[in-house]
Write a protein that holds these residues in place. Structure first.
Motif, PDB file in Angstrom:
ATOM      1  N   LEU A 176       0.885  -1.165   0.124  1.00 31.24           N
ATOM      2  CA  LEU A 176       0.082  -0.017   0.172  1.00 31.24           C
ATOM      3  C   LEU A 176       0.706   1.323   0.324  1.00 31.24           C
ATOM      4  O   LEU A 176       0.187   1.912  -0.630  1.00 31.24           O
ATOM      5  CB  LEU A 176      -1.140   0.018   1.134  1.00 31.24           C
ATOM      6  N   THR A 177       1.989   1.644   0.490  1.00 26.14           N
ATOM      7  CA  THR A 177       2.668   2.512   1.077  1.00 26.14           C
ATOM      8  C   THR A 177       3.761   2.883  -0.346  1.00 26.14           C
ATOM      9  O   THR A 177       4.571   3.595  -0.895  1.00 26.14           O
ATOM     10  CB  THR A 177       3.385   2.227   2.104  1.00 26.14           C
ATOM     11  N   GLY A 178       4.010   1.974  -1.191  1.00 28.59           N
ATOM     12  CA  GLY A 178       5.150   1.503  -2.195  1.00 28.59           C
ATOM     13  C   GLY A 178       5.606   1.325  -1.254  1.00 28.59           C
ATOM     14  O   GLY A 178       7.373   2.265  -2.517  1.00 28.59           O
ATOM     15  N   GLY A 179       6.370   1.647  -0.242  1.00 27.90           N
ATOM     16  CA  GLY A 179       8.126   1.496   0.692  1.00 27.90           C
ATOM     17  C   GLY A 179       8.490   2.878   0.981  1.00 27.90           C
ATOM     18  O   GLY A 179       9.625   3.211   1.553  1.00 27.90           O
ATOM     19  N   GLU A 180       7.711   4.197   0.606  1.00 26.55           N
ATOM     20  CA  GLU A 180       7.800   5.383   1.429  1.00 26.55           C
ATOM     21  C   GLU A 180       6.899   5.478   2.769  1.00 26.55           C
ATOM     22  O   GLU A 180       6.196   5.254   3.138  1.00 26.55           O
ATOM     23  CB  GLU A 180       7.248   6.248   0.454  1.00 26.55           C
ATOM     24  N   VAL A 181       7.688   6.757   3.765  1.00 26.83           N
ATOM     25  CA  VAL A 181       7.497   6.515   4.834  1.00 26.83           C
ATOM     26  C   VAL A 181       5.723   7.082   4.691  1.00 26.83           C
ATOM     27  O   VAL A 181       5.994   8.527   3.934  1.00 26.83           O
ATOM     28  CB  VAL A 181       8.213   7.980   5.581  1.00 26.83           C
ATOM     29  N   GLY A 182       5.229   6.860   5.447  1.00 28.10           N
ATOM     30  CA  GLY A 182       4.316   7.509   5.867  1.00 28.10           C
ATOM     31  C   GLY A 182       2.636   6.841   6.198  1.00 28.10           C
ATOM     32  O   GLY A 182       2.673   5.270   6.670  1.00 28.10           O
ATOM     33  N   PHE A 183       1.347   7.234   6.032  1.00 30.12           N
ATOM     34  CA  PHE A 183      -0.080   6.137   6.712  1.00 30.12           C
ATOM     35  C   PHE A 183      -0.544   5.660   5.129  1.00 30.12           C
ATOM     36  O   PHE A 183      -1.127   7.008   4.696  1.00 30.12           O
ATOM     37  CB  PHE A 183      -0.379   6.894   7.623  1.00 30.12           C
ATOM     38  N   VAL A 184      -1.076   4.514   5.297  1.00 36.59           N
ATOM     39  CA  VAL A 184      -2.156   4.381   3.537  1.00 36.59           C
ATOM     40  C   VAL A 184      -3.260   2.963   4.453  1.00 36.59           C
ATOM     41  O   VAL A 184      -2.863   2.682   4.740  1.00 36.59           O
ATOM     42  CB  VAL A 184      -1.366   4.203   2.669  1.00 36.59           C
ATOM     43  N   GLY A 185      -3.976   4.043   4.259  1.00 33.09           N
ATOM     44  CA  GLY A 185      -5.796   2.969   4.340  1.00 33.09           C
ATOM     45  C   GLY A 185      -6.033   2.834   3.848  1.00 33.09           C
ATOM     46  O   GLY A 185      -6.478   3.394   2.111  1.00 33.09           O
ATOM     47  N   ARG A 186      -7.020   2.130   3.323  1.00 28.71           N
ATOM     48  CA  ARG A 186      -7.991   1.246   2.777  1.00 28.71           C
ATOM     49  C   ARG A 186      -9.285   0.386   3.503  1.00 28.71           C
ATOM     50  O   ARG A 186      -8.401  -0.286   4.339  1.00 28.71           O
ATOM     51  CB  ARG A 186      -7.241   0.351   1.293  1.00 28.71           C
ATOM     52  N   GLN A 187      -9.958   0.929   2.726  1.00 24.50           N
ATOM     53  CA  GLN A 187     -11.453   0.529   2.682  1.00 24.50           C
ATOM     54  C   GLN A 187     -12.353  -0.383   2.258  1.00 24.50           C
ATOM     55  O   GLN A 187     -12.651   0.611   1.003  1.00 24.50           O
ATOM     56  CB  GLN A 187     -12.384   1.491   4.102  1.00 24.50           C
TER      57      GLN A 187
END
Length: 666
Positions: A176-187
């Motif tokens: 989901l993040t693509g290896g990048e720093v951060g937060f990702v959500g999916r509903q």
């Protein structure tokens, strides 16, 4: 130097693709001649990649297809793979997976000839009577499923594999993040019209640094009571199935060159049913039970892959699988209905993948050792005898690239196991070992054609379930499989920018010393099986977005019983065919029509009617505006509400079913 990946693509000839396409269209009574080529031009790409670089018959269902199929069970998700047949695929607790005529049947959820792993942890019951498969889990938890058919690709995973291997991988935060720093959500929310099913899947992925990642997925699925094409309820007494599932994952990458990693995953699915038939296949009225099913998998994995040492890519993993089925009879006590079944399997596996060169030969040498402990809880009144099986296994697979065309891959596996009775029943101990292996060869021509073949031998060592039988507990089941075929994979075949890949594979399997298929009639147990079949996978895509996917499986087989009589094998699947015609309009819209067809089966006095079932699917992914990062999927399965019963199933399949799902990434 060329080191090729083990998981690559299969293929076949242009003539086969065209023959299959026209054959399916002839069977379909409701088709569309609309092949509009308007829309954004994209590279030729079909819905499923056909693997081309290997002699192993393998199919990969990736995350895009997992989401596209909107399956309610894992079994439903892989029924589109050639050679795979479902036993009651529309029911969560009664469904089973059969590959090339082996696996689930109407008596047991498995016959130990199909191996299933989740994140490296082996799943599956032994001879669990009439409770269906032990693959209780949810499709939303996974990013990829690989199906290896036959024996030749199985030696890294286990012994006794005559049907095939199903490998499931849970989703990762970096997906989901693509290896990048951060937060990702999916509903994701999904609704199904047949049975009024509702599903919700929430995924949260967090990377606080590039070296750390965490993932949580929680899914709740309500299937409801489905109806068949005649409008009748399918297994109405089983009631409404409400399945909560979740997966937790974490990964830490470290070292000067980030060549070390440590990861952990844990997944669990739970299912409760009250006052339901004990027999999930719906064939025998044993009585009703309250039932709780829990399925847990945990995996801890360490990997060391230094960039300056091609000979070292070391992985050590510790996996744990806990499969629990608690049953309580409604009314009077009953030894069968009150039997609680539990399987706990702990595996320590250390393996290495080494790349090196000897003369003109490039090697990818995969070696490993496994220590496995499997405990089966003793059930009441001896209806399912308990015990412990301890196994030590060693495998070696050397994939050798010779020159520009040849790939030769010998494989060996040695297993030694000790089975000990549960102390409640005694102190008997039984030892057994087996040496098995095979070799595959493939030659690739420069024009896109390739030919391949393989020979493999494996043994299915005795199981805990046979511990009370002095004959069966000392007898291994044995089998040989031979395969050969032809493949084709090339771009710009008929026009610029198109892509054609296809593969035809013939197999023949001979099993003997069988102990699984026992009969209550003296002399009636099956002791040998011979099966032959042809599998086909094909894909063709144009730059304008139009694509065709097709696959087929045609087979037959005979069984020999103790008296020497030979007849058609009772678990022969029907000849099957599947064709998908679709059109992609850039990245935003994908429309497809699919026909699933099976030939009438009329062998050995058993008749299963043929059928053709149509499904429509649409995926819309807005590329801009408020709905960007949203996926809208609509599927209409069994569009003409056909009443049909697949071969090997004990019930009619689901009638017309409209599925609508909405997924948003934020």
């Amino acid at each position: 130097m060329f080191f090729k990946s083990r998981r690559a693509q299969l293929s076949a000839s242009t003539a086969v693709v065209m023959a299959l396409s026209f054959g399916a269209i002839a069977q379909a009574q409701e088709t569309s001649d609309d092949t509009d080529v308007l829309g954004t031009i994209v590279l030729g790409e079909s819905k499923r990649d056909v693997q081309t670089d290997t002699a192993i018959p393998t199919t990969i269902v990736d995350q895009d297809e997992i989401e596209d199929r909107q399956a309610g069970t894992i079994a439903e998700l892989i029924d589109s793979v050639p050679g795979v047949t479902l036993v009651n695929g529309s029911t969560a607790s009664g469904s089973g997976i059969n590959i090339r005529g082996y696996g689930a049947n109407s008596t047991f959820g498995t016959d130990q000839k199909v191996l299933i792993q989740i994140d490296g942890a082996t799943k599956g019951s032994e001879e669990l009577y009439r409770i269906g498969t032990q693959l209780y889990t949810d499709p939303y938890l996974y990013k990829q499923i690989e199906v290896l058919r036959g024996t030749i690709g199985s030696f890294e995973y286990g012994s006794g594999v005559f049907g095939g291997v199903v490998l499931l991988e849970t989703i990762d935060a970096s997906d989901l993040t693509g290896g990048e720093v951060g937060f990702v959500g999916r509903q994701t929310l999904e609704f199904t019209s047949n049975g009024g099913g509702i599903s919700s899947s929430t995924t949260l992925a967090w990377q606080p640094t590039t070296d750390m990642e965490f993932l949580l997925n929680y899914t709740r699925r309500t299937l409801g009571t489905r109806t068949d094409g005649n409008g009748n309820d399918i297994n109405p007494l089983a009631g409404d199935v409400d399945d909560p599932s979740y997966v937790l994952k974490a990964k830490y990458t470290f070292g000067e060159n980030r060549d070390h990693s440590l990861s952990f995953s844990y997944s669990k699915t739970q299912q409760e049913q009250f006052d339901v038939p004990y027999d999930t296949f719906g064939t025998t009225a044993f009585g009703n039970v309250d039932r709780l099913i829990e399925n847990e998998v945990a995996a801890l994995r360490y990997n060391f892959n230094p960039v300056d040492r091609n000979w070292l890519n070391l992985t050590a993993e510790l996996t744990y699988s806990d499969e629990l089925v608690l049953s309580e009879a409604i009314g009077a006590a009953n030894a069968l209905l009150d039997a609680d079944n539990r399987y706990q399997t702990t595996t320590l596996r250390v393996k290495n993948s080494a790349l090196f060169v000897t003369g003109s030969v490039d090697h990818e040498l995969r070696t490993g050792v496994e220590f496995i402990q499997r405990t089966r809880q003793d059930a009441s009144a001896g209806s399912a005898p308990g015990g412990t099986k301890e196994t030590v296994a060693v495998f070696v697979v050397d994939e050798m690239q010779i020159g520009e065309g040849w790939t030769i891959t010998p494989a060996l596996r040695y297993e030694n196991q000790t089975i000990t009775q549960d102390p409640v029943n005694g102190t008997s101990t039984y030892d057994k070992d087996g040496l098995m292996g095979g070799v595959s060869a493939r030659y690739a021509f420069a024009n896109g054609w390739s030919v391949f073949g393989s020979a493999a031998y494996t043994e299915n060592l005795p199981i805990i379930d046979d511990i009370a039988n002095p004959v069966l507990i000392n007898q291994s089941e044995r089998g040989r499989t031979y395969e050969f075929g032809v493949a084709f994979d090339r771009a710009d075949v008929f026009t610029g920018g198109d892509q054609l890949s296809a593969k035809v594979n013939y197999y023949t399997t001979n099993l003997w010393d069988l102990t699984t298929y026992r009969s209550f009639v003296p002399g009636g147990s099956t002791i040998a099986i011979e099966r032959q079949g042809i599998e086909l996978e094909a894909a063709y895509a144009l730059q304008n977005g139009f694509y065709i996917d097709a696959n087929a499986h045609v087979s037959n087989g005979t069984a020999t019983i103790e008296t020497g009589t030979t007849s058609d094998w009772a678990q022969n699947p029907a000849d099957s065919f599947r064709l998908t015609l679709g059109k992609k309009f850039g990245e935003a819209l994908d429309l497809s029509w699919e026909i699933e067809a099976a030939k009438r089966y009329d062998e050995g006095g058993t008749v299963s009617a043929g059928y053709g079932v149509h499904s429509l699917r649409a995926t819309y992914v807005p590329q801009a505006g408020m709905l960007r990062d949203t996926q809208i999927r609509i599927g209409l399965e069994n569009a003409f509400d056909k009443a049909y019963q697949p071969r090997l199933s004990t019930r009619l399949s689901t009638g017309r079913n409209l599925k609508v799902s909405l997924s948003k990434t934020f």
